[in-house]
Design an enzyme around this catalytic site. Sequence first.
Site, PDB file in Angstrom:
ATOM      1  N   THR A 128       0.820  -1.206   0.000  1.00  0.00           N
ATOM      2  CA  THR A 128       0.000   0.000   0.000  1.00  0.00           C
ATOM      3  C   THR A 128       0.857   1.262   0.000  1.00  0.00           C
ATOM      4  O   THR A 128       0.447   2.295  -0.552  1.00  0.00           O
ATOM      5  CB  THR A 128      -0.949   0.008   1.208  1.00  0.00           C
ATOM      6  OG1 THR A 128      -0.222  -0.310   2.390  1.00  0.00           O
ATOM      7  CG2 THR A 128      -2.058  -1.011   1.028  1.00  0.00           C
ATOM      8  N   TYR A 178     -12.720  -2.471   3.446  1.00  0.00           N
ATOM      9  CA  TYR A 178     -14.034  -1.940   3.119  1.00  0.00           C
ATOM     10  C   TYR A 178     -15.169  -2.945   3.322  1.00  0.00           C
ATOM     11  O   TYR A 178     -16.184  -2.605   3.912  1.00  0.00           O
ATOM     12  CB  TYR A 178     -14.089  -1.387   1.677  1.00  0.00           C
ATOM     13  CG  TYR A 178     -15.346  -0.578   1.432  1.00  0.00           C
ATOM     14  CD1 TYR A 178     -15.418   0.730   1.867  1.00  0.00           C
ATOM     15  CD2 TYR A 178     -16.450  -1.129   0.819  1.00  0.00           C
ATOM     16  CE1 TYR A 178     -16.569   1.480   1.682  1.00  0.00           C
ATOM     17  CE2 TYR A 178     -17.616  -0.402   0.629  1.00  0.00           C
ATOM     18  CZ  TYR A 178     -17.671   0.906   1.059  1.00  0.00           C
ATOM     19  OH  TYR A 178     -18.817   1.634   0.893  1.00  0.00           O
ATOM     20  N   TYR A 191      -1.243  -9.531   6.647  1.00  0.00           N
ATOM     21  CA  TYR A 191      -0.989  -8.117   6.942  1.00  0.00           C
ATOM     22  C   TYR A 191      -2.227  -7.564   7.638  1.00  0.00           C
ATOM     23  O   TYR A 191      -3.292  -7.466   7.038  1.00  0.00           O
ATOM     24  CB  TYR A 191      -0.680  -7.365   5.654  1.00  0.00           C
ATOM     25  CG  TYR A 191      -0.384  -5.886   5.818  1.00  0.00           C
ATOM     26  CD1 TYR A 191      -0.111  -5.313   7.060  1.00  0.00           C
ATOM     27  CD2 TYR A 191      -0.353  -5.047   4.708  1.00  0.00           C
ATOM     28  CE1 TYR A 191       0.166  -3.970   7.191  1.00  0.00           C
ATOM     29  CE2 TYR A 191      -0.072  -3.700   4.821  1.00  0.00           C
ATOM     30  CZ  TYR A 191       0.180  -3.159   6.063  1.00  0.00           C
ATOM     31  OH  TYR A 191       0.457  -1.819   6.195  1.00  0.00           O
ATOM     32  N   ARG A 201      -6.398   1.000   7.963  1.00  0.00           N
ATOM     33  CA  ARG A 201      -6.712   1.090   6.534  1.00  0.00           C
ATOM     34  C   ARG A 201      -7.874   0.184   6.146  1.00  0.00           C
ATOM     35  O   ARG A 201      -8.612   0.492   5.207  1.00  0.00           O
ATOM     36  CB  ARG A 201      -5.482   0.719   5.697  1.00  0.00           C
ATOM     37  CG  ARG A 201      -4.407   1.796   5.644  1.00  0.00           C
ATOM     38  CD  ARG A 201      -3.271   1.340   4.742  1.00  0.00           C
ATOM     39  NE  ARG A 201      -2.225   2.350   4.606  1.00  0.00           N
ATOM     40  CZ  ARG A 201      -2.172   3.258   3.632  1.00  0.00           C
ATOM     41  NH1 ARG A 201      -3.116   3.286   2.716  1.00  0.00           N
ATOM     42  NH2 ARG A 201      -1.186   4.126   3.569  1.00  0.00           N
ATOM     43  N   LYS A 245       2.566  -9.371   9.240  1.00  0.00           N
ATOM     44  CA  LYS A 245       2.957  -7.981   9.466  1.00  0.00           C
ATOM     45  C   LYS A 245       1.855  -7.367  10.316  1.00  0.00           C
ATOM     46  O   LYS A 245       0.726  -7.197   9.855  1.00  0.00           O
ATOM     47  CB  LYS A 245       3.112  -7.233   8.136  1.00  0.00           C
ATOM     48  CG  LYS A 245       3.430  -5.749   8.292  1.00  0.00           C
ATOM     49  CD  LYS A 245       3.462  -5.044   6.945  1.00  0.00           C
ATOM     50  CE  LYS A 245       3.683  -3.549   7.130  1.00  0.00           C
ATOM     51  NZ  LYS A 245       3.631  -2.810   5.842  1.00  0.00           N
ATOM     52  N   ILE A 290       8.653  -4.283   8.798  1.00  0.00           N
ATOM     53  CA  ILE A 290       8.496  -3.830   7.418  1.00  0.00           C
ATOM     54  C   ILE A 290       8.225  -2.341   7.524  1.00  0.00           C
ATOM     55  O   ILE A 290       7.178  -1.918   8.006  1.00  0.00           O
ATOM     56  CB  ILE A 290       7.383  -4.583   6.681  1.00  0.00           C
ATOM     57  CG1 ILE A 290       7.790  -6.050   6.504  1.00  0.00           C
ATOM     58  CG2 ILE A 290       7.116  -3.941   5.319  1.00  0.00           C
ATOM     59  CD1 ILE A 290       6.744  -6.918   5.831  1.00  0.00           C
TER      60      ILE A 290
END
Length: 289
Positions: free
Chosen positions: A48, A111, A137, A142, A165, A207
């Site tokens: 991203t 979403y 992740y 987000r 992550k 990361i």
Amino acid sequence: MDKLRGTGVALITPFTPAPDHAVDYPALRRLLDFNIEGGVEYLVINGTTAESPTTTAEEKAEILRVVKEHVAGRVPLVYGIGGNDTAGLETLLRTTDLTGITAILSASPAYNKPSQQGIIQHYLRLADLSPLPILLYNVPGRTSSNLTAETTLRLAQHPNIIGIKEASGNLEQCMMIAARRPEGFLLISGDDMLTTPMISFGAEGVISVLGNAYPKRMSDMTRLALAGNYQEATKLLFEFLPLNPLMYEEANPVGIKAVLEALGICSPAARLPLLEATEGLKQRIQKLL
């Protein structure tokens, strides 16, 4: 997987200035060399931070080709394939040229806000199909949904899911994963400022976003923490405290691109709906630099 122990960098995608905003491949090559020479252990492509929602399928393929050709095996590569359409991701896993890639980083669906069972079934489908190991992740800021520790530990039983992550910011949740994960399952910080504390209870590294501009300092900090020298690692971590909030004030990767502009590596250009950093933000970043 020892290849992914230490500092990985979630690479930005450099763009040329307005009005074109084309992928800037010379700048991408400079960024690759800058990070490799800075001593990072691996690079993450098409995450991203790379503004992957706004690069086309053709650009993604060319970015991947250029990265593999230029890196030429100097460090391992992780490739981002994530989204909220499970069937679409299965197609990408079948059709993307993944030769030379070590693992897939796949963000939890955004979403849709699936249930925990929906998230589990999503990842199991991908893991069954993927020709490469998968890193989960978790980034609720987000995606608007959280992978609970229980969900992560359930997925950790799949032989093709090798780690996570973790960018929830919930240290208690991270501790639960560290305490109960199967042997060999990687816990990786997805938040630069939580790297040292997470390593103190078992994480294998980070990361990083800041690593784009500070590969050596981030790598030094992570290695010190992994060696158990938390006092010196924390000193380096504290140096980032004034800068880190500015990286996200106008959305990621707007801030880090402003830092990279100041370092002469690439332009600060971002693609809509993101804008390059405002002059006020650039000035505050420049003052810190």
